[in-house]
Design a protein around this motif. Sequence first.
Motif, PDB file in Angstrom:
ATOM      1  N   TRP A  85       0.801  -0.861   0.151  1.00 19.73           N
ATOM      2  CA  TRP A  85       0.553  -0.116   0.038  1.00 19.73           C
ATOM      3  C   TRP A  85       0.377   1.578  -0.293  1.00 19.73           C
ATOM      4  CZ3 TRP A  85      -5.171  -1.245  -0.489  1.00 19.73           C
ATOM      5  CH2 TRP A  85      -5.020  -2.358  -0.241  1.00 19.73           C
ATOM      6  N   THR A  86       0.518   1.938  -0.671  1.00 19.84           N
ATOM      7  CA  THR A  86       1.305   3.639  -0.925  1.00 19.84           C
ATOM      8  C   THR A  86       0.472   4.422   0.440  1.00 19.84           C
ATOM      9  OG1 THR A  86      -0.067   4.304  -2.551  1.00 19.84           O
ATOM     10  CG2 THR A  86       2.335   3.259  -2.855  1.00 19.84           C
ATOM     11  N   LEU A  87      -0.232   5.080   0.182  1.00 23.77           N
ATOM     12  CA  LEU A  87      -1.528   6.584   0.628  1.00 23.77           C
ATOM     13  C   LEU A  87      -3.368   5.603   0.546  1.00 23.77           C
ATOM     14  CD1 LEU A  87       0.444   9.004  -0.728  1.00 23.77           C
ATOM     15  CD2 LEU A  87       0.838   8.472   1.722  1.00 23.77           C
ATOM     16  N   GLY A  88      -3.420   4.829   0.193  1.00 28.47           N
ATOM     17  CA  GLY A  88      -5.201   5.025  -0.691  1.00 28.47           C
ATOM     18  C   GLY A  88      -5.705   3.863   0.300  1.00 28.47           C
ATOM     19  N   ALA A  89      -5.172   3.179   1.144  1.00 28.03           N
ATOM     20  CA  ALA A  89      -6.164   2.324   1.717  1.00 28.03           C
ATOM     21  C   ALA A  89      -6.634   3.120   3.143  1.00 28.03           C
ATOM     22  CB  ALA A  89      -4.763   0.787   2.705  1.00 28.03           C
ATOM     23  N   VAL A  90      -7.367   4.065   3.200  1.00 35.16           N
ATOM     24  CA  VAL A  90      -8.001   4.576   3.564  1.00 35.16           C
ATOM     25  C   VAL A  90      -9.197   5.489   3.169  1.00 35.16           C
ATOM     26  CG1 VAL A  90      -6.975   7.010   3.547  1.00 35.16           C
ATOM     27  CG2 VAL A  90      -7.290   6.664   5.608  1.00 35.16           C
ATOM     28  N   ALA A  91     -10.578   5.176   3.253  1.00 33.37           N
ATOM     29  CA  ALA A  91     -11.878   6.420   3.495  1.00 33.37           C
ATOM     30  C   ALA A  91     -12.374   6.545   3.975  1.00 33.37           C
ATOM     31  CB  ALA A  91     -12.365   5.308   2.190  1.00 33.37           C
ATOM     32  N   CYS A  92     -13.630   7.652   4.047  1.00 33.89           N
ATOM     33  CA  CYS A  92     -14.114   7.447   4.861  1.00 33.89           C
ATOM     34  C   CYS A  92     -15.868   8.270   4.491  1.00 33.89           C
ATOM     35  CB  CYS A  92     -14.232   9.123   5.865  1.00 33.89           C
ATOM     36  SG  CYS A  92     -15.565   9.514   7.700  1.00 33.89           S
ATOM     37  N   SER A  93     -16.701   7.284   4.671  1.00 37.05           N
ATOM     38  CA  SER A  93     -17.706   6.795   3.994  1.00 37.05           C
ATOM     39  C   SER A  93     -18.900   6.741   4.835  1.00 37.05           C
ATOM     40  CB  SER A  93     -18.241   5.299   3.438  1.00 37.05           C
ATOM     41  OG  SER A  93     -17.202   5.463   1.636  1.00 37.05           O
ATOM     42  N   LYS A  94     -20.210   7.125   4.455  1.00 41.87           N
ATOM     43  CA  LYS A  94     -21.123   7.013   5.354  1.00 41.87           C
ATOM     44  C   LYS A  94     -22.131   5.920   5.765  1.00 41.87           C
ATOM     45  CE  LYS A  94     -22.794  12.027   5.350  1.00 41.87           C
ATOM     46  NZ  LYS A  94     -23.734  13.213   5.336  1.00 41.87           N
ATOM     47  N   TRP A  95     -21.635   5.002   7.188  1.00 44.62           N
ATOM     48  CA  TRP A  95     -22.509   3.810   6.751  1.00 44.62           C
ATOM     49  C   TRP A  95     -23.343   3.927   7.481  1.00 44.62           C
ATOM     50  CZ3 TRP A  95     -19.409   0.377   4.401  1.00 44.62           C
ATOM     51  CH2 TRP A  95     -18.448   0.459   4.312  1.00 44.62           C
ATOM     52  N   THR A  96     -24.587   3.681   7.397  1.00 46.46           N
ATOM     53  CA  THR A  96     -25.670   3.063   7.786  1.00 46.46           C
ATOM     54  C   THR A  96     -25.852   1.689   8.174  1.00 46.46           C
ATOM     55  OG1 THR A  96     -27.105   4.834   6.719  1.00 46.46           O
ATOM     56  CG2 THR A  96     -28.431   3.135   7.614  1.00 46.46           C
ATOM     57  N   GLY A  97     -26.630   1.788   9.856  1.00 50.28           N
ATOM     58  CA  GLY A  97     -26.245   0.190  10.250  1.00 50.28           C
ATOM     59  C   GLY A  97     -26.961   0.303  11.658  1.00 50.28           C
ATOM     60  N   VAL A  98     -27.017  -0.471  12.731  1.00 50.45           N
ATOM     61  CA  VAL A  98     -27.190  -0.554  14.301  1.00 50.45           C
ATOM     62  C   VAL A  98     -25.953  -0.388  15.236  1.00 50.45           C
ATOM     63  CG1 VAL A  98     -29.506  -1.191  13.458  1.00 50.45           C
ATOM     64  CG2 VAL A  98     -27.718  -2.893  14.307  1.00 50.45           C
ATOM     65  N   ARG A  99     -25.601  -0.159  15.850  1.00 54.31           N
ATOM     66  CA  ARG A  99     -24.718   0.275  17.146  1.00 54.31           C
ATOM     67  C   ARG A  99     -24.402  -1.204  17.274  1.00 54.31           C
ATOM     68  NH1 ARG A  99     -27.759   4.454  18.681  1.00 54.31           N
ATOM     69  NH2 ARG A  99     -26.470   6.643  18.063  1.00 54.31           N
ATOM     70  N   LEU A 100     -23.382  -1.539  17.465  1.00 51.95           N
ATOM     71  CA  LEU A 100     -22.425  -2.763  18.130  1.00 51.95           C
ATOM     72  C   LEU A 100     -23.453  -3.365  19.477  1.00 51.95           C
ATOM     73  CD1 LEU A 100     -21.548  -5.782  18.226  1.00 51.95           C
ATOM     74  CD2 LEU A 100     -18.713  -4.490  18.312  1.00 51.95           C
ATOM     75  N   LYS A 101     -22.213  -1.695  19.972  1.00 55.49           N
ATOM     76  CA  LYS A 101     -23.264  -2.173  21.211  1.00 55.49           C
ATOM     77  C   LYS A 101     -24.677  -1.895  22.042  1.00 55.49           C
ATOM     78  CE  LYS A 101     -23.978   1.652  24.877  1.00 55.49           C
ATOM     79  NZ  LYS A 101     -23.996   3.013  25.298  1.00 55.49           N
ATOM     80  N   ASP A 102     -25.394  -2.108  21.486  1.00 55.09           N
ATOM     81  CA  ASP A 102     -26.802  -2.072  21.282  1.00 55.09           C
ATOM     82  C   ASP A 102     -27.562  -3.337  21.555  1.00 55.09           C
ATOM     83  OD1 ASP A 102     -26.801   0.851  21.327  1.00 55.09           O
ATOM     84  OD2 ASP A 102     -28.362   0.494  20.035  1.00 55.09           O
ATOM     85  N   VAL A 103     -27.167  -4.094  20.281  1.00 57.77           N
ATOM     86  CA  VAL A 103     -27.280  -5.535  20.182  1.00 57.77           C
ATOM     87  C   VAL A 103     -26.373  -6.817  21.041  1.00 57.77           C
ATOM     88  CG1 VAL A 103     -26.345  -7.697  18.115  1.00 57.77           C
ATOM     89  CG2 VAL A 103     -27.304  -4.888  17.242  1.00 57.77           C
ATOM     90  N   LEU A 104     -25.145  -6.097  21.721  1.00 59.83           N
ATOM     91  CA  LEU A 104     -25.248  -6.849  22.771  1.00 59.83           C
ATOM     92  C   LEU A 104     -25.411  -6.419  24.013  1.00 59.83           C
ATOM     93  CD1 LEU A 104     -20.975  -6.610  21.882  1.00 59.83           C
ATOM     94  CD2 LEU A 104     -22.902  -8.500  21.517  1.00 59.83           C
TER      95      LEU A 104
END
Length: 435
Positions: free
Chosen positions: A181-200
Amino acid sequence: MDGDEPVTKQDIPSAGAFFADNPERADLEFFGRIAHNDRRGFLKGAGLTTLGTMLGMAVPFHRNYPQGMIPAAFAEDDVLVGKDGLTLLNDRPINAETPAHLLDDAITPTNRHFIRNNGVPPTDMDAATWQLTIDGMVDNPMTLSIDDLRNQFEVVTMALTIECGGNGRAAFNPPAKGNQWTLGAVACSKWTGVRLKDVLEKAGVQDGVVYTAHVGADTHLSGDPDKLPISRGLPIDKAMTDNVLIAFEMNGDALHPQNGAPLRLVVPGWPGSCSQKWLTRIYLRDQVHDGPKMTGTSYRVPNRPVEPGEKVDKADFVIIERMPVKSLITSPQTNTETGRSVEVRGHAWSGDRTIEAVDVSMDFGTTWQKAELDAPVNDGAWQNWRIDLEFPQAGYYEVWARATDSDGDMQPFAINWNPKGYLNNTMHRVALRVA
């Protein structure tokens, strides 16, 4: 890759060659396709759905399509279907990064999000039948569909930064094995889902739980059904934070097949390997998880500074948790010509922390100017920054950027070498020719 070394582009020159040499395997890996007995068409609907999604439209004569033939639409793109401008590092497993100038968006579009796979994606990615099991040290083991997740828990949307632990590995000397990898193995997308905390919490976390353990539906490169390509986990305290999501949407649409469709974890600020793709199970343990890529030297660094090339005993490696402070210049593109006035912009991030400042230099680090810095849109998102530079005369310049985080950690100029090539957070530099 860690553990099993990947087939690299030196071994397989292109994805087209993979289709030529192993067409049935290529069909399975890239499209989740299994053909009818006559070696035409799609035996499983999920493979056809994946192909249609990647093409952006239906394929009317799909029943006639020969097995193992790469669609012409993808032949020039090394089958990084649904992606735009990514650089393919490996065909098997698929690993591809995004050039820095294509990461200029404040929120990373799906077609610019990097791909980091450890195994072969599942053949069936049908969201309607997908199930997630929560078990181990819980009071109420559960098996949930994606509809159950939507209906039983609060659905949230967050911009979250994912970065591969090996991002920047190509700059290590002596070289470290793995994806370069040089520099581009990073991203900041918008993710929709549920909190892992709530499920646990609904499952009931028992006393004595130390770690989560994650399992996905991808299969080992060897084809052995009893081997997992990767199974990592989180300390329970990290798992119970508010920005760790079980995600089923990406930028307002279904997840891209190579980014974990139809269900994945998103763990911002920690190595991307924690964000298990094609998620099928989370179980709780009373010990640090010891699944594939959790032990030995995988996603671990020495517990002390070491000399370049030094041999380090495995007992002296510690698990990587938060990622270090880092910034990226996304505009202008390096090695381009500009005028005397130019806006320089990019992003900065630092594990579980925030960024306090981004400074920019045009005179090889002699003086620094403070960039305008946005607050994160939410906890776990990178921060966008910009600065207007005025170059004193025509000529060759380098623009350097360095970020400082909320704990005072600043990006270094020189790399701290480690045997696996992790956590490279040196200052980013771009070359400009000012007319």
